[in-house]
Design a protein around this motif. Sequence first.
Motif, PDB file in Angstrom:
ATOM      1  N   ILE A 243       0.824  -1.227   0.000  1.00 53.49           N
ATOM      2  CA  ILE A 243       0.000   0.000   0.000  1.00 53.49           C
ATOM      3  C   ILE A 243       0.858   1.278   0.000  1.00 53.49           C
ATOM      4  O   ILE A 243       0.546   2.247  -0.697  1.00 53.49           O
ATOM      5  CB  ILE A 243      -1.014  -0.034   1.179  1.00 53.49           C
ATOM      6  N   THR A 244       1.966   1.246   0.724  1.00 60.98           N
ATOM      7  CA  THR A 244       2.823   2.439   0.784  1.00 60.98           C
ATOM      8  C   THR A 244       3.494   2.676  -0.577  1.00 60.98           C
ATOM      9  O   THR A 244       3.614   3.811  -1.024  1.00 60.98           O
ATOM     10  CB  THR A 244       3.892   2.280   1.887  1.00 60.98           C
ATOM     11  N   ASP A 245       3.908   1.600  -1.244  1.00 60.87           N
ATOM     12  CA  ASP A 245       4.527   1.741  -2.574  1.00 60.87           C
ATOM     13  C   ASP A 245       3.496   2.262  -3.566  1.00 60.87           C
ATOM     14  O   ASP A 245       3.805   3.081  -4.434  1.00 60.87           O
ATOM     15  CB  ASP A 245       5.071   0.391  -3.089  1.00 60.87           C
ATOM     16  N   PHE A 246       2.264   1.765  -3.458  1.00 65.40           N
ATOM     17  CA  PHE A 246       1.212   2.183  -4.397  1.00 65.40           C
ATOM     18  C   PHE A 246       0.974   3.690  -4.297  1.00 65.40           C
ATOM     19  O   PHE A 246       0.887   4.385  -5.313  1.00 65.40           O
ATOM     20  CB  PHE A 246      -0.087   1.419  -4.119  1.00 65.40           C
ATOM     21  N   LEU A 247       0.890   4.184  -3.072  1.00 65.54           N
ATOM     22  CA  LEU A 247       0.633   5.623  -2.896  1.00 65.54           C
ATOM     23  C   LEU A 247       1.745   6.441  -3.538  1.00 65.54           C
ATOM     24  O   LEU A 247       1.507   7.495  -4.129  1.00 65.54           O
ATOM     25  CB  LEU A 247       0.519   5.951  -1.408  1.00 65.54           C
ATOM     26  N   ASN A 248       2.966   5.934  -3.436  1.00 70.58           N
ATOM     27  CA  ASN A 248       4.091   6.670  -4.022  1.00 70.58           C
ATOM     28  C   ASN A 248       4.087   6.638  -5.548  1.00 70.58           C
ATOM     29  O   ASN A 248       4.772   7.431  -6.179  1.00 70.58           O
ATOM     30  CB  ASN A 248       5.421   6.115  -3.493  1.00 70.58           C
ATOM     31  N   LEU A 249       3.325   5.698  -6.136  1.00 74.41           N
ATOM     32  CA  LEU A 249       3.271   5.624  -7.605  1.00 74.41           C
ATOM     33  C   LEU A 249       2.188   6.536  -8.181  1.00 74.41           C
ATOM     34  O   LEU A 249       2.183   6.825  -9.380  1.00 74.41           O
ATOM     35  CB  LEU A 249       2.973   4.180  -8.038  1.00 74.41           C
ATOM     36  N   LEU A 250       1.255   6.967  -7.320  1.00 73.71           N
ATOM     37  CA  LEU A 250       0.135   7.772  -7.829  1.00 73.71           C
ATOM     38  C   LEU A 250       0.636   9.106  -8.387  1.00 73.71           C
ATOM     39  O   LEU A 250       1.481   9.774  -7.782  1.00 73.71           O
ATOM     40  CB  LEU A 250      -0.883   8.014  -6.713  1.00 73.71           C
ATOM     41  N   TYR A 251       0.091   9.469  -9.553  1.00 75.82           N
ATOM     42  CA  TYR A 251       0.481  10.718 -10.194  1.00 75.82           C
ATOM     43  C   TYR A 251      -0.768  11.441 -10.651  1.00 75.82           C
ATOM     44  O   TYR A 251      -1.536  10.877 -11.437  1.00 75.82           O
ATOM     45  CB  TYR A 251       1.392  10.430 -11.389  1.00 75.82           C
ATOM     46  N   PRO A 252      -1.102  12.612 -10.179  1.00 73.78           N
ATOM     47  CA  PRO A 252      -0.374  13.405  -9.198  1.00 73.78           C
ATOM     48  C   PRO A 252      -0.312  12.708  -7.824  1.00 73.78           C
ATOM     49  O   PRO A 252      -1.128  11.849  -7.507  1.00 73.78           O
ATOM     50  CB  PRO A 252      -1.204  14.694  -9.081  1.00 73.78           C
ATOM     51  N   SER A 253       0.648  13.152  -7.027  1.00 77.28           N
ATOM     52  CA  SER A 253       0.870  12.553  -5.701  1.00 77.28           C
ATOM     53  C   SER A 253      -0.327  12.770  -4.783  1.00 77.28           C
ATOM     54  O   SER A 253      -1.001  13.791  -4.887  1.00 77.28           O
ATOM     55  CB  SER A 253       2.059  13.236  -5.037  1.00 77.28           C
TER      56      SER A 253
ATOM     57  N   PRO B 107      -0.356  -7.264   0.807  1.00 79.97           N
ATOM     58  CA  PRO B 107       0.373  -5.992   0.725  1.00 79.97           C
ATOM     59  C   PRO B 107      -0.552  -4.818   0.413  1.00 79.97           C
ATOM     60  O   PRO B 107      -0.373  -3.733   0.942  1.00 79.97           O
ATOM     61  CB  PRO B 107       1.357  -6.193  -0.432  1.00 79.97           C
ATOM     62  N   GLY B 108      -1.553  -5.059  -0.440  1.00 80.04           N
ATOM     63  CA  GLY B 108      -2.413  -3.984  -0.913  1.00 80.04           C
ATOM     64  C   GLY B 108      -3.275  -3.391   0.188  1.00 80.04           C
ATOM     65  O   GLY B 108      -3.569  -2.208   0.193  1.00 80.04           O
ATOM     66  N   ARG B 109      -3.694  -4.231   1.129  1.00 77.52           N
ATOM     67  CA  ARG B 109      -4.578  -3.746   2.188  1.00 77.52           C
ATOM     68  C   ARG B 109      -3.889  -3.679   3.547  1.00 77.52           C
ATOM     69  O   ARG B 109      -4.531  -3.427   4.563  1.00 77.52           O
ATOM     70  CB  ARG B 109      -5.835  -4.611   2.286  1.00 77.52           C
ATOM     71  N   PHE B 110      -2.584  -3.981   3.570  1.00 77.58           N
ATOM     72  CA  PHE B 110      -1.834  -3.966   4.825  1.00 77.58           C
ATOM     73  C   PHE B 110      -2.563  -4.857   5.838  1.00 77.58           C
ATOM     74  O   PHE B 110      -2.909  -4.472   6.934  1.00 77.58           O
ATOM     75  CB  PHE B 110      -1.722  -2.535   5.373  1.00 77.58           C
ATOM     76  N   GLU B 111      -2.822  -6.077   5.392  1.00 75.04           N
ATOM     77  CA  GLU B 111      -3.600  -6.998   6.219  1.00 75.04           C
ATOM     78  C   GLU B 111      -2.859  -8.315   6.346  1.00 75.04           C
ATOM     79  O   GLU B 111      -2.347  -8.828   5.344  1.00 75.04           O
ATOM     80  CB  GLU B 111      -4.959  -7.246   5.554  1.00 75.04           C
ATOM     81  N   TYR B 112      -2.863  -8.876   7.539  1.00 77.29           N
ATOM     82  CA  TYR B 112      -2.136 -10.121   7.787  1.00 77.29           C
ATOM     83  C   TYR B 112      -2.985 -11.297   7.286  1.00 77.29           C
ATOM     84  O   TYR B 112      -3.620 -11.995   8.062  1.00 77.29           O
ATOM     85  CB  TYR B 112      -1.865 -10.227   9.292  1.00 77.29           C
ATOM     86  N   THR B 113      -3.011 -11.499   5.966  1.00 79.13           N
ATOM     87  CA  THR B 113      -3.881 -12.545   5.427  1.00 79.13           C
ATOM     88  C   THR B 113      -3.129 -13.857   5.236  1.00 79.13           C
ATOM     89  O   THR B 113      -1.912 -13.874   5.091  1.00 79.13           O
ATOM     90  CB  THR B 113      -4.428 -12.166   4.035  1.00 79.13           C
ATOM     91  N   SER B 114      -3.895 -14.957   5.179  1.00 75.96           N
ATOM     92  CA  SER B 114      -3.342 -16.217   4.684  1.00 75.96           C
ATOM     93  C   SER B 114      -3.755 -16.317   3.214  1.00 75.96           C
ATOM     94  O   SER B 114      -4.556 -15.505   2.731  1.00 75.96           O
ATOM     95  CB  SER B 114      -3.856 -17.391   5.515  1.00 75.96           C
ATOM     96  N   GLN B 115      -3.226 -17.337   2.494  1.00 84.62           N
ATOM     97  CA  GLN B 115      -3.442 -17.345   1.042  1.00 84.62           C
ATOM     98  C   GLN B 115      -4.931 -17.451   0.680  1.00 84.62           C
ATOM     99  O   GLN B 115      -5.390 -16.818  -0.267  1.00 84.62           O
ATOM    100  CB  GLN B 115      -2.603 -18.394   0.324  1.00 84.62           C
ATOM    101  N   ASP B 116      -5.691 -18.219   1.450  1.00 84.77           N
ATOM    102  CA  ASP B 116      -7.121 -18.347   1.121  1.00 84.77           C
ATOM    103  C   ASP B 116      -7.833 -17.001   1.222  1.00 84.77           C
ATOM    104  O   ASP B 116      -8.711 -16.683   0.412  1.00 84.77           O
ATOM    105  CB  ASP B 116      -7.792 -19.374   2.036  1.00 84.77           C
ATOM    106  N   GLN B 117      -7.429 -16.200   2.211  1.00 83.39           N
ATOM    107  CA  GLN B 117      -8.075 -14.885   2.369  1.00 83.39           C
ATOM    108  C   GLN B 117      -7.685 -13.943   1.227  1.00 83.39           C
ATOM    109  O   GLN B 117      -8.495 -13.149   0.756  1.00 83.39           O
ATOM    110  CB  GLN B 117      -7.701 -14.271   3.721  1.00 83.39           C
ATOM    111  N   SER B 118      -6.435 -14.060   0.767  1.00 82.79           N
ATOM    112  CA  SER B 118      -6.005 -13.236  -0.371  1.00 82.79           C
ATOM    113  C   SER B 118      -6.723 -13.679  -1.645  1.00 82.79           C
ATOM    114  O   SER B 118      -7.148 -12.853  -2.449  1.00 82.79           O
ATOM    115  CB  SER B 118      -4.488 -13.327  -0.553  1.00 82.79           C
ATOM    116  N   ILE B 119      -6.871 -15.000  -1.807  1.00 79.97           N
ATOM    117  CA  ILE B 119      -7.601 -15.507  -2.982  1.00 79.97           C
ATOM    118  C   ILE B 119      -9.025 -14.944  -2.968  1.00 79.97           C
ATOM    119  O   ILE B 119      -9.542 -14.471  -3.979  1.00 79.97           O
ATOM    120  CB  ILE B 119      -7.628 -17.066  -2.978  1.00 79.97           C
ATOM    121  N   GLU B 120      -9.627 -14.979  -1.789  1.00 80.27           N
ATOM    122  CA  GLU B 120     -11.010 -14.488  -1.655  1.00 80.27           C
ATOM    123  C   GLU B 120     -11.107 -13.011  -2.051  1.00 80.27           C
ATOM    124  O   GLU B 120     -12.053 -12.598  -2.729  1.00 80.27           O
ATOM    125  CB  GLU B 120     -11.450 -14.689  -0.201  1.00 80.27           C
ATOM    126  N   MET B 121     -10.102 -12.226  -1.654  1.00 84.38           N
ATOM    127  CA  MET B 121     -10.121 -10.799  -2.023  1.00 84.38           C
ATOM    128  C   MET B 121     -10.075 -10.625  -3.536  1.00 84.38           C
ATOM    129  O   MET B 121     -10.750  -9.765  -4.091  1.00 84.38           O
ATOM    130  CB  MET B 121      -8.909 -10.084  -1.424  1.00 84.38           C
TER     131      MET B 121
END
Length: 468
Positions: free
Chosen positions: A281-291, A437-451
């Motif tokens: 999430i922190t890297d994504f914010l830094n990629l946004l243009y305009p900031s 990484p995208g939601r700054f959430e401590y997920t396991s793989q099944d939870q990430s798949i669900e997202m």
Amino acid sequence: MKKKYWTIIVGGGPSGMAAALELYRAKKDFILIEKCSAIGGLSKTLIFKEKELEFRTDIGPHRFYTKNDHIDKLVKGLTQEKLLVVKRSTRQFIDGKFFDYPINSKQILKNLGIMMVTHIIVDYFLSVIKYRLLKKPIITFYDYAVANFGKTLANFNIINYTEKIWGMPTNSLSADWAKHRIKGLSLLSVIKKIVEDNLFIKSKSEIKTFVETFFYPEIGAGFIYEQIRNNIERGGYDILLNRYPTKIIHDNYQIKAIQLNVNGDSEVSIGLEYLIESITITDFLNLLYPSPPKHILEAASKLHYRSQVYLFLTIDLPKITEDQWIYFPDKDVPFARISEMKNFSCSMSPLNKTSLLVEFFCNREDKMYNLGKEELFELVLPYLERYGFFKRKDVRKYYKFKGYKDYPIYDLTYQSNLETIKRYLDAFENLYYIGRPGRFEYTSQDQSIEMGVNATKSIINKYENKIY
Ligand SMILES: Cc1cc2nc3c(=O)[nH]c(=O)nc-3n(C[C@H](O)[C@H](O)[C@H](O)COP(=O)(O)OP(=O)(O)OC[C@H]3O[C@@H](n4cnc5c(N)ncnc54)[C@H](O)[C@@H]3O)c2cc1C
């Protein structure tokens, strides 16, 4: 590459791959962009070849377990007969003694002694008085651990391991992490489980830690995502590896395009209707243009991560242990966990050979993170020899690899900073930020798949509602 796609997915970990699978099944136009040379993210399986021999390891072994029927069906459909049911065997090494998991009550009594067991029980009831009857608030991980296990047991095997993982005192960590990790677990639930086991009563417990079997793909966790990749590529869709956005262009809370690196310095701009991304999430914010506004970047700078270092040893022995994982909570042991991949699936090592993955938790600036593989090996070898696993002469080769920002740290301010960021990102109509990484959430793989699955469903719904 086209000039515009209906959906662009950035990140080929479980969440991004699941989103891609759903888009492929719905026959929608998309492309997936992954910065590494392989898909799978933290759930990929690495292969180490030594002449004709092939050793496989996950980046920290990944059991598959889910309570979501749809995700269960999805993964079983992808892996079919290659998904093994593995009986869990884990141990902890505390104060010079091994403790089995599933719990062995006789061993606990023998190892701890009656005095310590009495102390644990008395302390637990004192905690019940403090936290339940007198309603002391549970704010930190320390509060959570003591409230549910009592001070003595919490200190014996919960607080020390947690501090090893996060590198900070448990009273600086939010109780939220405990809710993710050990939800429902308490001394009472442990005692109930021991009684049920001794009376051969089938436990109805839903507590994740008590699960005694799990699924594991025969050739590693990464197989799930390789199967998704095979499906997608057979369907004519593209996965671009070794590519990453250099800018994410937006206007009026609409993501318009992403600028992508191609061949070194040159860049190309690709348009889109929807963006699904699982970048940190922190890297994504830094990629946004305009900031983004200053206060959003400030909130992002206050989110912290823990990194990992791994040492993978290939061994000239048929087997070292019966365990999948052994945990080392004591702080005088430099590593946190070891895993014998062969005990997940015998296909992870060649015949009559085995391997061991040693995991260290650290920060990027720590000395540990930058130790050479020889130094790391010399650091761990005396411990592994002392515990009787193998001797120096049995080690064929060793490999070091690192993770970066693997664990989002739930400190005491993360939630308010994250809420500030999410309020900003949620205003983007065509943006789906997902995954660990995208939601700054401590997920396991099944939870990430669900997202990933949910992001695609939501885009398709939105699109269909717009049209009709
Ligand atoms: C040591 C360890 C052990 C674990 N054990 C288990 C377990 O036993 N069971 C379980 O279910 N889960 C386990 N997990 C959790 C599991 O790994 C994660 O939940 C899962 O991989 C998260 O998937 P994701 O897609 O959300 O994120 P990730 O796996 O992190 O994937 C994100 C992807 O995005 C890519 N990316 C990042 N930045 C960019 C960019 N700028 N441009 C393009 N691509 C980018 C990355 O390279 C990566 O491929 C474990 C995790 C760790 C670290």
